[in-house]
Design a protein around this motif. Structure first.
Motif, PDB file in Angstrom:
ATOM      1  N   GLN A  37       9.219  10.437   4.924  1.00  0.00           N
ATOM      2  CA  GLN A  37       8.214  10.287   5.501  1.00  0.00           C
ATOM      3  C   GLN A  37       7.816   9.258   6.536  1.00  0.00           C
ATOM      4  OE1 GLN A  37       5.180  11.608   4.645  1.00  0.00           O
ATOM      5  NE2 GLN A  37       3.928  10.614   5.949  1.00  0.00           N
ATOM      6  N   GLN A 184       1.571   7.701  10.105  1.00  0.00           N
ATOM      7  CA  GLN A 184       2.639   8.234   9.005  1.00  0.00           C
ATOM      8  C   GLN A 184       2.860   7.103   8.010  1.00  0.00           C
ATOM      9  OE1 GLN A 184       2.348  11.472   9.746  1.00  0.00           O
ATOM     10  NE2 GLN A 184       4.651  11.516   8.731  1.00  0.00           N
ATOM     11  N   GLY A 188       1.767   7.953   4.103  1.00  0.00           N
ATOM     12  CA  GLY A 188       2.794   7.821   3.048  1.00  0.00           C
ATOM     13  C   GLY A 188       2.143   6.924   1.928  1.00  0.00           C
ATOM     14  N   ASN A 339       3.157  13.793  -4.581  1.00  0.00           N
ATOM     15  CA  ASN A 339       2.096  13.878  -3.592  1.00  0.00           C
ATOM     16  C   ASN A 339       0.807  14.347  -4.226  1.00  0.00           C
ATOM     17  OD1 ASN A 339       3.745  13.094  -1.579  1.00  0.00           O
ATOM     18  ND2 ASN A 339       4.080  14.999  -0.984  1.00  0.00           N
TER      19      ASN A 339
END
Length: 364
Positions: A37, A184, A188, A339
């Motif tokens: 990630q 990002q 994450g 997730n």
């Protein structure tokens, strides 16, 4: 069901359980997912995630303080009604079941790939599940005592690991420090905040902890330890293996452990680390089995949790055999579950606090 104080977890036992259950994730495929990630900055993601977890945990603790004799599922039923409560209870049960199945398969695949290549996957999974069933069947007090006895040794082994890999570290490998970029990393931090979900889901055994103060202090101590250990070990992996090899390797802890050189008269040090890794794994999944059985028991309003442990163990074992291979389990099943878990584990406590205020049960 009333539980005597002598049968409850104290701050030492509950803290040990949480530290082992969360901290051991630094030694499985979790760091690999973090680096996929965030690139070189994957080790920063747990720090961002901990902020989200801290906020959600604070909401949960505020609710638990008001309903001191109720566990998570009982509070959900009280605040949302029997229909929504049943749905949420089943969602928690399904989530923990899937997490347990994918993680057991993850650990079994690690054992099969590195240490027991000739042993069938099912045999390893059945052995692991049976070992966890035994400790879960003994009860949460037995899990807590075992965790407390094992924790000092596990911490010593972790420190020894860090010291022994020091000569293998190349700091230049951690650059560029920003990795895939701030966006990002923040993304994450949200998506992978599920790696700390134990501090939320273990509230289903809240009445089996001695008191609210004990539960609160244990949760904060374990969360702090987990953030430090997962981030530190993840940073070590990339400084030893470099990027992108750290992404390709799904067993960074065991790979780095095999690189440690103990001298002419000390060989196969990874076997020593493996012993304590297995002990921690059994404690972790034993606690998962007990928690999962508690979730379904409270959701279905059953009187005995222990009777459900056998059924839950069988379900988890069967589900762990579904992925065809290690890559499918990690890249599809485990990544997807992590997730999605944060939505359930971190939004629900905030919603419960809001509903509690609306009902007049809790005043801000």
């Amino acid at each position: 069901m009333d539980i005597r104080d002598g049968d409850k977890l104290g701050i030492k036992e509950y803290t040990a359980v949480l530290i082992i259950c969360i901290g051991i994730k630094a030694t499985d495929s979790t760091p690999t997912l973090l680096y996929k990630q965030g690139d070189n900055a994957g080790w920063m993601i747990p720090i961002i995630s901990s902020v989200i977890v801290f906020l959600s945990l604070s909401c949960l603790l505020a609710v638990l303080e008001r309903y001191k004799n109720k566990n998570l599922i009982e509070i959900i039923y009280h605040l949302t009604g029997k229909y929504i409560g049943a749905v949420l209870g089943m969602l928690f049960f399904i989530s923990v079941t899937l997490v347990s199945a994918t993680n057991i398969r993850n650990y079994v695949d690690i054992l099969s790939t590195i240490y027991f290549r000739r042993t069938p996957i099912f045999v390893l999974a059945a052995t692991m599940t049976a070992s966890c069933y035994i400790i879960a069947r003994l009860g949460v007090r037995a899990i807590g005592r075992t965790a407390w006895m094992a924790l000092p040794w596990i911490i010593v082994i972790t420190i020894a690991f860090v010291i022994l890999v020091y000569n293998l570290i190349k700091v230049d490998y951690i650059y560029p420090i920003g990795g895939a970029g701030v966006k990002q990393i923040l993304k994450g931090g949200v998506l992978y905040s599920g790696i700390f979900s134990e501090v939320i889901v273990f509230s289903v055994i809240f009445p089996q902890v001695k008191n609210y103060k004990c539960f609160k202090n244990s949760s904060y101590i374990a969360l702090l330890y987990a953030v430090i250990s997962i981030s530190l070990l993840s940073a070590i992996y990339i400084m030893v293996m470099d990027y992108p090899p750290v992404v390709i390797n799904s067993t960074p802890f065991h790979t780095v452990a095999r690189l440690i050189y103990g001298g002419r008269f000390v060989s196969n040090l990874e076997a020593f680390f493996l012993l304590f890794w297995i002990i921690a794994s059994v404690i972790r999944f034993g606690m998962y089995l007990y928690t999962d059985a508690a979730l379904i028991s409270y959701t279905l309003k059953l009187s005995e949790k222990k009777q459900m442990i056998s059924a839950v163990s069988a379900i988890i074992l069967m589900l762990s055999m579904i992925p065809e291979n290690y890559i499918e389990n990690i890249n599809i099943a485990r990544k997807t579950i992590i997730n999605l878990d944060w939505i359930l584990f971190y939004i629900v406590p905030c919603a419960l606090l809001f509903l509690s205020q609306r009902k007049g049960d809790y005043k801000l």
